[in-house]
Write a protein that holds these residues in place. Sequence first.
Motif, PDB file in Angstrom:
ATOM      1  N   MET A  96     -30.952  17.840   4.904  1.00 14.50           N
ATOM      2  CA  MET A  96     -31.593  17.010   3.888  1.00 14.50           C
ATOM      3  C   MET A  96     -30.505  16.409   3.003  1.00 14.50           C
ATOM      4  O   MET A  96     -29.675  17.147   2.466  1.00 14.50           O
ATOM      5  CB  MET A  96     -32.560  17.850   3.053  1.00 14.50           C
ATOM      6  CG  MET A  96     -33.603  18.574   3.874  1.00 14.50           C
ATOM      7  SD  MET A  96     -34.562  19.737   2.868  1.00 14.50           S
ATOM      8  CE  MET A  96     -35.271  20.777   4.159  1.00 14.50           C
ATOM      9  N   ILE A  97     -30.508  15.104   2.857  1.00 17.34           N
ATOM     10  CA  ILE A  97     -29.420  14.436   2.146  1.00 17.34           C
ATOM     11  C   ILE A  97     -29.913  13.959   0.783  1.00 17.34           C
ATOM     12  O   ILE A  97     -30.430  12.848   0.640  1.00 17.34           O
ATOM     13  CB  ILE A  97     -28.853  13.281   2.997  1.00 17.34           C
ATOM     14  CG1 ILE A  97     -28.339  13.832   4.332  1.00 17.34           C
ATOM     15  CG2 ILE A  97     -27.735  12.556   2.249  1.00 17.34           C
ATOM     16  CD1 ILE A  97     -27.780  12.783   5.279  1.00 17.34           C
ATOM     17  N   TRP A  98     -29.804  14.834  -0.181  1.00 11.63           N
ATOM     18  CA  TRP A  98     -30.123  14.551  -1.585  1.00 11.63           C
ATOM     19  C   TRP A  98     -29.749  15.778  -2.422  1.00 11.63           C
ATOM     20  O   TRP A  98     -29.502  16.849  -1.876  1.00 11.63           O
ATOM     21  CB  TRP A  98     -31.602  14.214  -1.758  1.00 11.63           C
ATOM     22  CG  TRP A  98     -32.576  15.272  -1.315  1.00 11.63           C
ATOM     23  CD1 TRP A  98     -32.807  16.499  -1.895  1.00 11.63           C
ATOM     24  CD2 TRP A  98     -33.462  15.212  -0.186  1.00 11.63           C
ATOM     25  NE1 TRP A  98     -33.781  17.185  -1.207  1.00 11.63           N
ATOM     26  CE2 TRP A  98     -34.212  16.424  -0.173  1.00 11.63           C
ATOM     27  CE3 TRP A  98     -33.733  14.242   0.786  1.00 11.63           C
ATOM     28  CZ2 TRP A  98     -35.186  16.699   0.802  1.00 11.63           C
ATOM     29  CZ3 TRP A  98     -34.703  14.513   1.748  1.00 11.63           C
ATOM     30  CH2 TRP A  98     -35.409  15.725   1.758  1.00 11.63           C
ATOM     31  N   THR A  99     -29.692  15.615  -3.710  1.00 13.08           N
ATOM     32  CA  THR A  99     -29.433  16.766  -4.582  1.00 13.08           C
ATOM     33  C   THR A  99     -30.729  17.456  -4.976  1.00 13.08           C
ATOM     34  O   THR A  99     -30.809  18.688  -4.996  1.00 13.08           O
ATOM     35  CB  THR A  99     -28.668  16.329  -5.844  1.00 13.08           C
ATOM     36  OG1 THR A  99     -27.438  15.718  -5.447  1.00 13.08           O
ATOM     37  CG2 THR A  99     -28.376  17.511  -6.760  1.00 13.08           C
ATOM     38  N   ALA A 100     -31.743  16.694  -5.313  1.00 14.70           N
ATOM     39  CA  ALA A 100     -33.045  17.240  -5.678  1.00 14.70           C
ATOM     40  C   ALA A 100     -34.118  16.456  -4.927  1.00 14.70           C
ATOM     41  O   ALA A 100     -33.961  15.249  -4.696  1.00 14.70           O
ATOM     42  CB  ALA A 100     -33.257  17.146  -7.188  1.00 14.70           C
ATOM     43  N   PRO A 101     -35.190  17.175  -4.536  1.00 18.08           N
ATOM     44  CA  PRO A 101     -35.551  18.562  -4.849  1.00 18.08           C
ATOM     45  C   PRO A 101     -34.733  19.587  -4.061  1.00 18.08           C
ATOM     46  O   PRO A 101     -34.381  19.350  -2.906  1.00 18.08           O
ATOM     47  CB  PRO A 101     -37.025  18.636  -4.456  1.00 18.08           C
ATOM     48  CG  PRO A 101     -37.181  17.601  -3.382  1.00 18.08           C
ATOM     49  CD  PRO A 101     -36.256  16.492  -3.758  1.00 18.08           C
ATOM     50  N   TYR A 102     -34.476  20.723  -4.735  1.00 14.96           N
ATOM     51  CA  TYR A 102     -33.742  21.803  -4.082  1.00 14.96           C
ATOM     52  C   TYR A 102     -34.504  23.125  -4.101  1.00 14.96           C
ATOM     53  O   TYR A 102     -34.007  24.137  -3.584  1.00 14.96           O
ATOM     54  CB  TYR A 102     -32.357  22.002  -4.716  1.00 14.96           C
ATOM     55  CG  TYR A 102     -32.339  22.141  -6.219  1.00 14.96           C
ATOM     56  CD1 TYR A 102     -32.673  23.328  -6.853  1.00 14.96           C
ATOM     57  CD2 TYR A 102     -31.948  21.064  -7.022  1.00 14.96           C
ATOM     58  CE1 TYR A 102     -32.630  23.450  -8.238  1.00 14.96           C
ATOM     59  CE2 TYR A 102     -31.891  21.176  -8.394  1.00 14.96           C
ATOM     60  CZ  TYR A 102     -32.240  22.366  -9.004  1.00 14.96           C
ATOM     61  OH  TYR A 102     -32.194  22.480 -10.379  1.00 14.96           O
ATOM     62  N   ALA A 103     -35.702  23.135  -4.673  1.00 12.04           N
ATOM     63  CA  ALA A 103     -36.495  24.363  -4.720  1.00 12.04           C
ATOM     64  C   ALA A 103     -37.963  24.038  -4.484  1.00 12.04           C
ATOM     65  O   ALA A 103     -38.430  22.930  -4.743  1.00 12.04           O
ATOM     66  CB  ALA A 103     -36.319  25.065  -6.070  1.00 12.04           C
ATOM     67  N   VAL A 104     -38.682  25.032  -3.966  1.00 11.10           N
ATOM     68  CA  VAL A 104     -40.139  24.980  -3.831  1.00 11.10           C
ATOM     69  C   VAL A 104     -40.670  26.185  -4.601  1.00 11.10           C
ATOM     70  O   VAL A 104     -40.594  27.320  -4.123  1.00 11.10           O
ATOM     71  CB  VAL A 104     -40.581  25.033  -2.357  1.00 11.10           C
ATOM     72  CG1 VAL A 104     -42.102  24.936  -2.265  1.00 11.10           C
ATOM     73  CG2 VAL A 104     -39.906  23.936  -1.551  1.00 11.10           C
ATOM     74  N   GLU A 105     -41.110  25.925  -5.830  1.00 14.70           N
ATOM     75  CA  GLU A 105     -41.458  27.006  -6.751  1.00 14.70           C
ATOM     76  C   GLU A 105     -40.263  27.956  -6.841  1.00 14.70           C
ATOM     77  O   GLU A 105     -39.169  27.524  -7.196  1.00 14.70           O
ATOM     78  CB  GLU A 105     -42.784  27.642  -6.345  1.00 14.70           C
ATOM     79  CG  GLU A 105     -43.941  26.622  -6.405  1.00 14.70           C
ATOM     80  CD  GLU A 105     -45.302  27.188  -6.107  1.00 14.70           C
ATOM     81  OE1 GLU A 105     -45.481  28.426  -6.170  1.00 14.70           O
ATOM     82  OE2 GLU A 105     -46.222  26.387  -5.817  1.00 14.70           O
TER      83      GLU A 105
END
Length: 335
Positions: A96-105
């Motif tokens: 996945m090429i991005w900084t955010a989102p980085y969490a799911v809950e």
Amino acid sequence: MHRLTLAVLLAMVGSAQAEPARPGLSPKQLAIVINDADPNSVAVGAYYRKVRNIPKANVVHVSIPNSPQRLDAVQFSVLKKEIDSQLGDGIQAVLMIWTAPYAVECNSITSAYTMGFDPGQCTRTCDAGRPSKYFNSAASQPYAALGMRLSMLLPADSVQQAKAVIDRGVAAGFRIVPATAYYMVTSEAARNARARFYPPAARLASKKIATKVVHADVLENADDIIIYQTGMAHVGKLDTLGFRPGALADHLTSLGGDLLGQSQMSSLRWLEAGATASYGTVSEPCNHWQKFPHPAILLRHYVGGASAIEAYWKSVAWPTQGLFIGEPLAAPYRR
């Protein structure tokens, strides 16, 4: 320095195999996921596809407006279905090429993607995590063998920084250079949970790598780092260090994977300092060693020829809260 053969050091990990399995992840088995709503993601994705020769069919497009740091379970379910619908059967891993989102809950987005979202972990984040079938596995094709598509996040807040990380991953494959794996025993006792698993001081001549255990809070002026593992909330003197292409670096602390958080050092600092891949947890894990990369297992698989994504995923027993970041195909010891 005590001299050990590579075979002896690998045997110390306690694996059933005498040698690591031959790693099999190749560019044609990696899909890259681009957020079309993020210009940086688009630019970095195009660069990554070019330099790693990723097939056009392996490029997945999604749209995540406003790039929230955390998704809820419903938002993530929609995203995962969108990604999966664009993947071929031969895809073993996803970047996945991005900084955010980085969490799911309370889960990391990489663990939620690879192992499925675990709401139970969010009830008590300090409880034990779900075991990973891939932990210290001999599997070279994780999706084919275990039904697990590995995943990693390539931060793209800075296009220039992301390209530098990619370039280091590519450079790692050209030749083996002399390097050292550093393991720190610090004054932060609770964060030394992994110290008992540190490999002993050794020199592996065939791989031009040495291992060193250092009793100090900080490593300073080392210029040959291939692995740096420590336990600190904040790691100092990073600006004095030199990392080899393909270097892995991480710190055992509660919120290293909260990439844009302010309470503790973000794992992004490792990439900015010159590492090629890193790891951190996105919610309070307590100091279970199983929630962090196992030093000896990480070393064993990486030196044995695994790529960064394979070695890091194989080294974490309970990865639900853990975020894997960096350039997944870096493989300095694949020969």
